[in-house]
Design an enzyme around this catalytic site. Structure first.
Site, PDB file in Angstrom:
ATOM      1  CE1 TYR A 140       0.553   1.693   4.296  1.00  0.00           C
ATOM      2  CE2 TYR A 140       0.784  -0.685   4.526  1.00  0.00           C
ATOM      3  CZ  TYR A 140       0.971   0.595   5.027  1.00  0.00           C
ATOM      4  OH  TYR A 140       1.590   0.785   6.241  1.00  0.00           O
ATOM      5  CB  CYS A 141       1.871   3.885  -1.607  1.00  0.00           C
ATOM      6  SG  CYS A 141       1.026   3.738  -3.200  1.00  0.00           S
ATOM      7  CB  THR A 142      -0.034   8.422  -0.429  1.00  0.00           C
ATOM      8  OG1 THR A 142       1.155   8.450   0.350  1.00  0.00           O
ATOM      9  CG2 THR A 142      -0.960   9.556  -0.007  1.00  0.00           C
TER      10      THR A 142
END
Length: 343
Positions: free
Chosen positions: A198-200
């Site tokens: 996951y990331c922003t």
């Protein structure tokens, strides 16, 4: 024809306050083959400048990465415009959890070599062969599986103030740094574990998932829309929220509160705090976490030396900066010997 900003940030800020109109903060990205990024850049600037869109947009041969502030009353006009671009039709728009009138103060559309600095030679693998996108519900199911390894693809200063429970959070300064570290640490699980990332907003995972599949990982997943979309789905669908703390964002807000948990500490006194600031000494501008008490004591600075410089008349500060390049501390966010409680 105007292809650049004519107003300063302060002038724009005054106009926004005077107008007092609601604005939406949002982001989107798309990997696509753009033959003439400069021409596309100009096309976007002209159209968006006319409807008062503000933000930071990167355009490259590989696609577009956009973080924007759009007048709420002109959102449909904005959406109709991007839907007319073939590779942006119905693109997922990550709408911010918290909106701010002044999240962006200028419209900056820049041509770059890449829409995310990753240091990769994309010719060695197919960026279209990406991992499986999962929504918030499926994501929660996956990370509850003991056969899953959850990895945060963001940098240390982002995960420090908020992350998913049980996630691996590499202590890295850049996205590129994390890629090799993660591969090395997980090399024995390329076939027997689920690799969930996951990331922003999803853009880093899009490239990373293709990269890890190229490196031999068999079961690669990514959180669609990143933390921003996850927070929205959790709220709308009344799902269990597995994220704790704040989501770091790259605009004047600096973060969005996802939960009430404060998991970070003031870098100067160690008190529980998750508020990022920039050092008031413009020659430093170091990004770090500072509580209200230290901000008052240090006059919004990261060190006594910077406090002394920031107290000088502005003309003297400019003389001290004259002929000197920016300190590396600007780019090594949160990395400085003067920060006693940076973990």
């Amino acid at each position: 024809m105007q292809l650049y900003n004519k107003l300063s940030a302060r002038e724009r800020e005054a106009l926004l306050e005077e107008a007092g109109e609601d604005r939406l903060t949002l982001s989107f990205y798309a990997y696509a083959k753009i033959g003439n990024p400069e021409l596309f850049r100009n096309h976007l600037f002209i159209a968006w400048d006319q409807i008062d869109v503000l933000g930071r947009i990167y355009v490259a041969h590989e696609g577009i990465n956009a973080q924007l502030s759009v007048p709420a009353k002109k959102f449909e006009e904005f959406k109709n415009f991007i839907d007319q671009i073939y590779f942006l039709e119905n693109v997922r728009l990550n709408i911010a959890v918290e909106h701010d009138l002044k999240s962006f103060l200028k419209l900056k559309v820049k041509v770059r070599d890449k829409i995310v600095a990753d240091g990769l030679n994309d010719e060695t693998f197919d960026v279209r062969n990406k991992g499986i996108h999962v929504d918030a519900l499926k994501f929660n199911e996956l990370i509850a599986d003991p056969n899953t390894i959850l990895v945060d693809m963001r940098n240390h200063y982002e995960s420090e103030i908020g992350h998913f429970q049980g996630a691996i959070t590499p202590d890295v300064d850049t996205f590129r740094d994390s890629l090799d570290i993660i591969e090395e640490d997980l090399k024995d699980h390329k076939e027997d574990k689920n690799l969930v990332m996951y990331c922003t907003g999803g853009i880093r995972c899009e490239k990373a998932s293709a990269y890890y599949k190229h490196k031999g990982f068999k079961n690669v997943y990514q959180l669609e829309g990143g933390i921003i979309e996850y927070a929205r789905q959790v709220q709308n669908l009344q799902l269990e929220n597995k994220f704790i703390g704040k989501n770091f964002v790259f605009d004047h807000r600096r973060s969005e509160k996802i939960t009430e948990d404060v998991i970070a500490h003031c870098h100067q006194c160690g008190k529980a705090c998750d508020t990022h600031v920039n050092c008031a000494n413009e020659a430093c501008h170091l990004l770090f976490i500072q509580c209200e008490e230290c901000a008052a004591t240090m006059n919004d600075c990261c060190s006594d030396k910077c406090k002394e410089i920031a107290a000088l008349p502005y003309t003297e500060q400019k003389k001290l900066r004259q002929g000197k390049g920016n300190s590396n501390k600007i780019f090594k966010k949160g990395r400085s010997a003067v920060l006693k409680f940076k973990h």
